[in-house]
Design a protein around this motif. Structure first.
Motif, PDB file in Angstrom:
ATOM      1  N   TRP A   1     -20.790  11.860  14.871  1.00  0.00           N
ATOM      2  CA  TRP A   1     -19.485  12.507  14.798  1.00  0.00           C
ATOM      3  C   TRP A   1     -19.110  12.695  13.337  1.00  0.00           C
ATOM      4  O   TRP A   1     -19.435  11.863  12.482  1.00  0.00           O
ATOM      5  N   TYR A   2     -18.395  13.792  13.057  1.00  0.00           N
ATOM      6  CA  TYR A   2     -17.929  14.090  11.713  1.00  0.00           C
ATOM      7  C   TYR A   2     -16.402  14.058  11.732  1.00  0.00           C
ATOM      8  O   TYR A   2     -15.778  14.778  12.524  1.00  0.00           O
ATOM      9  N   GLU A   3     -15.811  13.245  10.862  1.00  0.00           N
ATOM     10  CA  GLU A   3     -14.382  12.989  10.969  1.00  0.00           C
ATOM     11  C   GLU A   3     -13.653  13.286   9.661  1.00  0.00           C
ATOM     12  O   GLU A   3     -14.139  12.975   8.569  1.00  0.00           O
ATOM     13  N   ASN A   4     -12.491  13.904   9.807  1.00  0.00           N
ATOM     14  CA  ASN A   4     -11.628  14.217   8.674  1.00  0.00           C
ATOM     15  C   ASN A   4     -10.204  13.807   9.011  1.00  0.00           C
ATOM     16  O   ASN A   4      -9.695  14.126  10.093  1.00  0.00           O
ATOM     17  N   ILE A   5      -9.571  13.120   8.074  1.00  0.00           N
ATOM     18  CA  ILE A   5      -8.204  12.650   8.267  1.00  0.00           C
ATOM     19  C   ILE A   5      -7.357  13.096   7.083  1.00  0.00           C
ATOM     20  O   ILE A   5      -7.772  12.995   5.925  1.00  0.00           O
ATOM     21  N   GLN A   6      -6.177  13.600   7.413  1.00  0.00           N
ATOM     22  CA  GLN A   6      -5.169  13.902   6.405  1.00  0.00           C
ATOM     23  C   GLN A   6      -3.909  13.167   6.844  1.00  0.00           C
ATOM     24  O   GLN A   6      -3.230  13.577   7.788  1.00  0.00           O
ATOM     25  N   PHE A   7      -3.647  12.045   6.190  1.00  0.00           N
ATOM     26  CA  PHE A   7      -2.534  11.202   6.607  1.00  0.00           C
ATOM     27  C   PHE A   7      -1.194  11.912   6.370  1.00  0.00           C
ATOM     28  O   PHE A   7      -1.078  12.719   5.451  1.00  0.00           O
ATOM     29  N   PRO A   8      -0.199  11.665   7.255  1.00  0.00           N
ATOM     30  CA  PRO A   8      -0.189  10.567   8.222  1.00  0.00           C
ATOM     31  C   PRO A   8      -0.696  10.899   9.631  1.00  0.00           C
ATOM     32  O   PRO A   8      -1.014   9.990  10.375  1.00  0.00           O
ATOM     33  N   ASP A   9      -0.810  12.211  10.008  1.00  0.00           N
ATOM     34  CA  ASP A   9      -1.077  12.432  11.428  1.00  0.00           C
ATOM     35  C   ASP A   9      -2.007  13.609  11.745  1.00  0.00           C
ATOM     36  O   ASP A   9      -1.997  14.131  12.855  1.00  0.00           O
TER      37      ASP A   9
ATOM     38  N   GLY B   1     -10.348   3.945  -2.689  1.00  0.00           N
ATOM     39  CA  GLY B   1      -9.146   4.405  -3.365  1.00  0.00           C
ATOM     40  C   GLY B   1      -8.167   3.261  -3.539  1.00  0.00           C
ATOM     41  O   GLY B   1      -8.517   2.177  -3.973  1.00  0.00           O
ATOM     42  N   GLY B   2      -6.914   3.498  -3.147  1.00  0.00           N
ATOM     43  CA  GLY B   2      -5.900   2.466  -3.260  1.00  0.00           C
ATOM     44  C   GLY B   2      -5.766   1.604  -2.026  1.00  0.00           C
ATOM     45  O   GLY B   2      -4.786   0.859  -1.898  1.00  0.00           O
ATOM     46  N   GLY B   3      -6.738   1.682  -1.120  1.00  0.00           N
ATOM     47  CA  GLY B   3      -6.662   0.896   0.104  1.00  0.00           C
ATOM     48  C   GLY B   3      -8.023   0.408   0.557  1.00  0.00           C
ATOM     49  O   GLY B   3      -8.934   0.220  -0.257  1.00  0.00           O
TER      50      GLY B   3
ATOM     51  N   TYR C   1       0.775  -1.242   0.000  1.00  0.00           N
ATOM     52  CA  TYR C   1       0.000   0.000   0.000  1.00  0.00           C
ATOM     53  C   TYR C   1       0.810   1.297   0.000  1.00  0.00           C
ATOM     54  O   TYR C   1       0.229   2.375  -0.198  1.00  0.00           O
ATOM     55  N   HIS C   2       2.100   1.228   0.212  1.00  0.00           N
ATOM     56  CA  HIS C   2       2.899   2.450   0.211  1.00  0.00           C
ATOM     57  C   HIS C   2       2.815   3.127  -1.155  1.00  0.00           C
ATOM     58  O   HIS C   2       3.019   2.512  -2.194  1.00  0.00           O
ATOM     59  N   GLY C   3       2.470   4.407  -1.142  1.00  0.00           N
ATOM     60  CA  GLY C   3       2.318   5.151  -2.383  1.00  0.00           C
ATOM     61  C   GLY C   3       0.988   4.966  -3.069  1.00  0.00           C
ATOM     62  O   GLY C   3       0.730   5.596  -4.103  1.00  0.00           O
ATOM     63  N   LYS C   4       0.133   4.105  -2.507  1.00  0.00           N
ATOM     64  CA  LYS C   4      -1.171   3.827  -3.123  1.00  0.00           C
ATOM     65  C   LYS C   4      -2.337   4.190  -2.201  1.00  0.00           C
ATOM     66  O   LYS C   4      -3.448   4.421  -2.673  1.00  0.00           O
ATOM     67  N   TRP C   5      -2.090   4.201  -0.895  1.00  0.00           N
ATOM     68  CA  TRP C   5      -3.150   4.455   0.082  1.00  0.00           C
ATOM     69  C   TRP C   5      -3.729   5.860  -0.121  1.00  0.00           C
ATOM     70  O   TRP C   5      -3.008   6.794  -0.458  1.00  0.00           O
ATOM     71  N   TYR C   6      -5.039   6.010   0.081  1.00  0.00           N
ATOM     72  CA  TYR C   6      -5.668   7.327  -0.051  1.00  0.00           C
ATOM     73  C   TYR C   6      -5.053   8.301   0.965  1.00  0.00           C
ATOM     74  O   TYR C   6      -4.743   7.953   2.099  1.00  0.00           O
TER      75      TYR C   6
ATOM     76  N   ASP D   1      -9.565  10.362  -0.626  1.00  0.00           N
ATOM     77  CA  ASP D   1      -8.842  11.246  -1.542  1.00  0.00           C
ATOM     78  C   ASP D   1      -9.677  12.427  -2.005  1.00  0.00           C
ATOM     79  O   ASP D   1      -9.422  12.994  -3.080  1.00  0.00           O
ATOM     80  N   GLY D   2     -10.667  12.822  -1.213  1.00  0.00           N
ATOM     81  CA  GLY D   2     -11.427  14.027  -1.524  1.00  0.00           C
ATOM     82  C   GLY D   2     -10.704  15.256  -0.994  1.00  0.00           C
ATOM     83  O   GLY D   2      -9.834  15.158  -0.129  1.00  0.00           O
ATOM     84  N   PRO D   3     -11.049  16.435  -1.514  1.00  0.00           N
ATOM     85  CA  PRO D   3     -10.389  17.660  -1.042  1.00  0.00           C
ATOM     86  C   PRO D   3     -10.769  17.976   0.399  1.00  0.00           C
ATOM     87  O   PRO D   3     -11.924  17.871   0.786  1.00  0.00           O
TER      88      PRO D   3
END
Length: 258
Positions: A74-82, A208-210, A46-51, A236-238
């Motif tokens: 709850w409303y949740e937003n994640i921007q990987f990695p942290d 996505g890729g994961g 998954y490296h380089g492919k994960w959303y 992968d949404g904005p």
């Protein structure tokens, strides 16, 4: 004829012994799989492919003594990695927590009310690990309390799994259970001063890729405390990066239909 027969037998025995030694020596040269090997397979997949981003809302059910006390959205937003933000109730209320690296910033009505150390490894295990160099992944897993020298294979709900951090299922140590097909975490066990914590990740969907789980159960000392059900997932949404600002709170604008 007798001499020929004995020679033939001896020759056959020698061939069998030689073949046996070759197999033994060959197998001893191959290290058995272990925790680091499984991590490497996950990482390679998954490296380089994960959303890179994930947004969703979830129904959160709070339990006490195995009885449902109340439910929230709850409303949740994640921007990987942290970078990870949870808004509670009305997304415009300003009631939220922002997780950034090793800290959690709590807001009430858009004002920061608390900052505390956050040692939660869930964001890392559920996608963040694919955004670091692999050496860092191994170091972080060790830092989170997983003994990467321990490993075994097991079954979970009828499916084969790899178990990182434990040599058998009776070990009371931190361990992560990974299903073999898609390398998705399905079970997490942690042990600390409060006893045993357990998380179950279910109903994975391709994103996505994961993958992502869409149903999670949390237990403390075998008692159910929380159930999460994900909805309206978007990978992968904005995402407006300003919502993760811990100094100047930016209220979340949420659109249910994307």
């Amino acid at each position: 004829p007798r001499f020929f027969f004995q020679s033939a037998k001896e020759s056959t025995v020698k061939k069998i012994v030689t073949a046996f030694l070759i197999v033994c020596l060959g197998s001893s040269a191959i290290n058995p799989p272990g925790s680091v090997d499984v991590l490497k397979k996950m990482y390679t997949r998954y490296h380089g492919k994960w959303y890179k981003t994930l947004s969703f809302n979830q129904t959160t059910e709070i339990y006490r003594h195995d009885s449902l006390k109340h439910a929230e959205i709850w409303y949740e937003n994640i921007q990987f990695p942290d970078d990870f933000r949870i808004d509670f109730g009305n997304p415009g209320s300003g009631n939220a927590v922002i997780f950034k690296r090793d800290s959690a910033f709590v807001f009430r009505k858009a004002l920061r009310s608390d900052v505390r150390v956050n040692e939660d490894d869930l964001l890392f295990l559920l996608g963040g690990l694919y955004f670091y160099p692999f050496d860092t992944v191994v170091a972080k897993m060790t830092g989170f309390g997983y003994d990467l020298d321990q490993y075994h294979e097991d079954t979970w709900k009828g499916k084969p799994v790899y178990v990182i951090g434990a040599s058998n299922r009776s070990d009371s140590v931190n361990q992560l259970w990974i299903e073999k097909d898609n390398y998705c975490p399905v079970r997490l066990l942690k042990y600390g001063s409060d006893g045993k914590e357990e998380a179950l990740f279910e109903k994975h969907v391709k994103l996505g890729g994961g993958f992502t789980e869409t149903l999670v159960h949390f237990y403390i000392n075998n008692q159910l405390i929380q159930v999460e059900k994900y909805h309206d997932l978007r990978g992968d949404g904005p995402i407006d990066g300003r919502i993760f600002n811990t100094e100047k709170f930016v209220k979340l604008k949420w659109h249910a239909k994307r």
